[in-house]
Scaffold this motif. Sequence first.
Motif, short mmCIF file in Angstrom:
data_model
loop_
_atom_site.label_atom_id
_atom_site.label_comp_id
_atom_site.label_asym_id
_atom_site.label_seq_id
_atom_site.Cartn_x
_atom_site.Cartn_y
_atom_site.Cartn_z
N GLY A 82 -20.19 -14.74 -2.88
CA GLY A 82 -20.39 -13.61 -3.77
C GLY A 82 -19.52 -12.41 -3.46
N GLY A 83 -19.99 -11.24 -3.91
CA GLY A 83 -19.25 -10.00 -3.74
C GLY A 83 -19.05 -9.62 -2.29
N ALA A 84 -20.06 -9.88 -1.44
CA ALA A 84 -19.94 -9.57 -0.02
C ALA A 84 -18.82 -10.39 0.61
N GLY A 85 -18.71 -11.64 0.20
CA GLY A 85 -17.65 -12.50 0.72
C GLY A 85 -16.27 -12.03 0.29
N ARG A 86 -16.18 -11.50 -0.93
CA ARG A 86 -14.89 -10.98 -1.40
C ARG A 86 -14.52 -9.69 -0.66
N LEU A 87 -15.52 -8.88 -0.33
CA LEU A 87 -15.24 -7.68 0.46
C LEU A 87 -14.74 -8.06 1.85
N VAL A 88 -15.34 -9.07 2.45
CA VAL A 88 -14.88 -9.57 3.75
C VAL A 88 -13.44 -10.07 3.64
N ALA A 89 -13.15 -10.80 2.54
CA ALA A 89 -11.81 -11.34 2.34
C ALA A 89 -10.78 -10.24 2.20
N PHE A 90 -11.13 -9.15 1.50
CA PHE A 90 -10.18 -8.05 1.31
C PHE A 90 -9.83 -7.39 2.65
N PHE A 91 -10.87 -7.07 3.45
CA PHE A 91 -10.60 -6.41 4.73
C PHE A 91 -9.88 -7.36 5.70
N SER A 92 -10.20 -8.64 5.62
CA SER A 92 -9.51 -9.61 6.44
C SER A 92 -8.03 -9.68 6.06
N ALA A 93 -7.75 -9.66 4.74
CA ALA A 93 -6.36 -9.67 4.28
C ALA A 93 -5.63 -8.40 4.70
N LEU A 94 -6.32 -7.28 4.67
CA LEU A 94 -5.70 -6.00 5.05
C LEU A 94 -5.32 -6.00 6.53
N VAL A 95 -6.21 -6.53 7.37
CA VAL A 95 -5.93 -6.57 8.80
C VAL A 95 -4.84 -7.60 9.12
N THR A 96 -4.90 -8.75 8.46
CA THR A 96 -3.95 -9.82 8.74
C THR A 96 -2.55 -9.49 8.26
N SER A 97 -2.44 -8.70 7.20
CA SER A 97 -1.13 -8.39 6.61
C SER A 97 -0.32 -7.42 7.45
N VAL A 98 -0.85 -6.96 8.58
CA VAL A 98 -0.15 -5.96 9.38
C VAL A 98 1.07 -6.54 10.09
N LEU A 99 1.10 -7.87 10.34
CA LEU A 99 2.16 -8.46 11.16
C LEU A 99 3.57 -8.14 10.66
N PRO A 100 3.90 -8.31 9.37
CA PRO A 100 5.28 -8.02 8.95
C PRO A 100 5.67 -6.54 9.09
N PHE A 101 4.70 -5.64 9.20
CA PHE A 101 4.98 -4.21 9.28
C PHE A 101 5.04 -3.68 10.71
N THR A 102 4.61 -4.50 11.68
CA THR A 102 4.39 -4.01 13.04
C THR A 102 5.65 -3.38 13.63
N PHE A 103 5.53 -2.12 14.03
CA PHE A 103 6.57 -1.35 14.73
C PHE A 103 7.83 -1.08 13.90
N THR A 104 7.77 -1.29 12.58
CA THR A 104 8.97 -1.03 11.77
C THR A 104 9.31 0.47 11.68
N PRO A 105 8.34 1.39 11.52
CA PRO A 105 8.73 2.81 11.51
C PRO A 105 9.31 3.26 12.85
N GLU A 106 8.78 2.72 13.95
CA GLU A 106 9.26 3.11 15.26
C GLU A 106 10.72 2.72 15.47
N MET A 107 11.16 1.66 14.78
CA MET A 107 12.55 1.23 14.91
C MET A 107 13.51 2.32 14.45
N VAL A 108 13.12 3.08 13.42
CA VAL A 108 13.97 4.17 12.94
C VAL A 108 14.16 5.22 14.03
N VAL A 109 13.09 5.51 14.78
CA VAL A 109 13.16 6.51 15.85
C VAL A 109 14.07 6.04 16.97
N VAL A 110 13.94 4.78 17.37
CA VAL A 110 14.74 4.26 18.48
C VAL A 110 16.23 4.27 18.12
#
Length: 564
Positions: free
Chosen positions: A234-262
């Motif tokens: 149900g809806g609770a499961g979809r809310l879990v899926a959204f937050f799980s997707a949000l946390v999991t999607s961080v990998l391609p972004f990891t440390f990319t802004p910091e690269m500009v500083v370095v």
Amino acid sequence: MLSDKESTDAKDGPVVQSTAGQSDTATGEFTESREHSTKRGLSPRHAQFIALGGAIGTGLFVSSGKVLAAAGPAFLLSAYVVMSALIYLVLTAVAEMAAYLPIPGGTMNYYGSRYVSRSMGYMMGWLYFYSFAIFMPFEITASATVVRYWQSSEVVPTSALITILLAPIIILNFLPVKYYGESEFWLAGLKVITIVGLLLLSFIIFWGGGPDHTRLGFWYWVEPGATKPMIVPGGAGRLVAFFSALVTSVLPFTFTPEMVVVTAGEMQSPRRNIPRVARNFFWRLIVFYIGGMIAISVICPSDAPELTSGGSGAGSSPWVVGIKNAGIETLDSIVNAVIITAAWSSGNSFLYLSSRSLYSMALEGNAPRIFKRCTKDGVPIYAVTASSLFGLLAYMNVNSSAADVFNWLLNLVNNGGFISWICCSIIYIRFHRASKVQNVDVTVLASRSPLQPIGAWITLGMFTLLCLLNGFTVFFPSEWSTGDFFSAYVGIPLFSIIYLVHRMLNRDEPWAIPLHLIDLHSGLAELEAEESQEREKPHKSVTGWIKTNLFKRAPKESGPKEST
């Protein structure tokens, strides 16, 4: 009020640490003149393409398929939209600080020491060094795994593949930084061209331009569906899926802004080029990440067996799955080859970032002095050597039991990106407030985004929340795993202990440097002198370089030709 000693320590602390290009409190001389330091060998075209594609690796090409399979196309796209917006807010903050004071060795841990406290800078320095050093063998292993799309381990042993992929990266980082910039210019260009080509291909398939002329449209949003519930129905499961997707999607972004500083510390005309890099970064987020997720959701179903069966390598890439489903021959092998170069390029970037983090810490006095020694070409040779040794960890993946240990080491930095972005937000808030208290108009030297400082407060709150939510699914009774729990959260106490131990060993220092004592001036005079010299040199843009090198005409011959 602080005591006299505390005030002196707070005032002198950042200056003493700033040997990367600031005035010495005792002599007033520029400390970099006494020994070799890193060089500004990254041209504008290098910097722009490093920002465009420098950190695009297996995260964007392969890991996005896991999010699609777990949560569905709607949550995949929405997660990347939210994450792109948050990352852009971090970028505008760190780009402003980097453009104001783009000194050699000026990583985010340096700014943490200068604008917040030495303890924060110390913790961030080791966080970056460890994270970048571990991600390097991870990307090398990913490259070797992707090769298995063509060859089995019986034909070419995994250890041999790792050696073939690792050796050029190490050699390249021992060369002057311009060679790193040149390699990333061409590899990033290849990744950019490939992604743009895949986006066009997806658009064609969308309208039925594939070999079978099936007009897909957004059919996969209807069947098997736009969203999926996770763990609970149900809806609770979809809310879990959204937050799980949000946390999991961080990998391609990891440390990319910091690269500009370095890269700012080794970039030519940094105050002129950093805002350009930031603008290119914005379009990269829109086109590559958000546009890429729309394209993936069009050509690849979320219930594809290659995604749901836990496949490895390019076989589990949603791009490859979509191309094979469309019946396009040989193109999947081409994309697979690009994924290999993308992973190799990311490994190259992470080794560069790791060595510069260690170099920056040595300049601040938070690592042995030997790591700040550079060759006459500006290569921190001992820092590169120490970072390169982490590449040997890639060989742990040859053995299955050792691979488990390597994965545990990698999981230590699961929270690394979130912790870094929380610290970046705090550092910018302190930098902004100090400029107000001291009545320093930093916008004269660096353009301020209209999104700041509100954006820094937003990212501070959001990434704190996401850091706590990382691995939250283990708290469901049916999903509990002690190993997964420690993998998801061990980074928080580990880096907190590093911070607190340094704080306890330096009790005479304040928890945070008072705003009126934060050093906003040291190093500016040297940068202005350097900029005045740069203005006298002719400036070539990326388009100018292309015209000069790719479309130059042969010189006209002068005088009559000799008769034979």
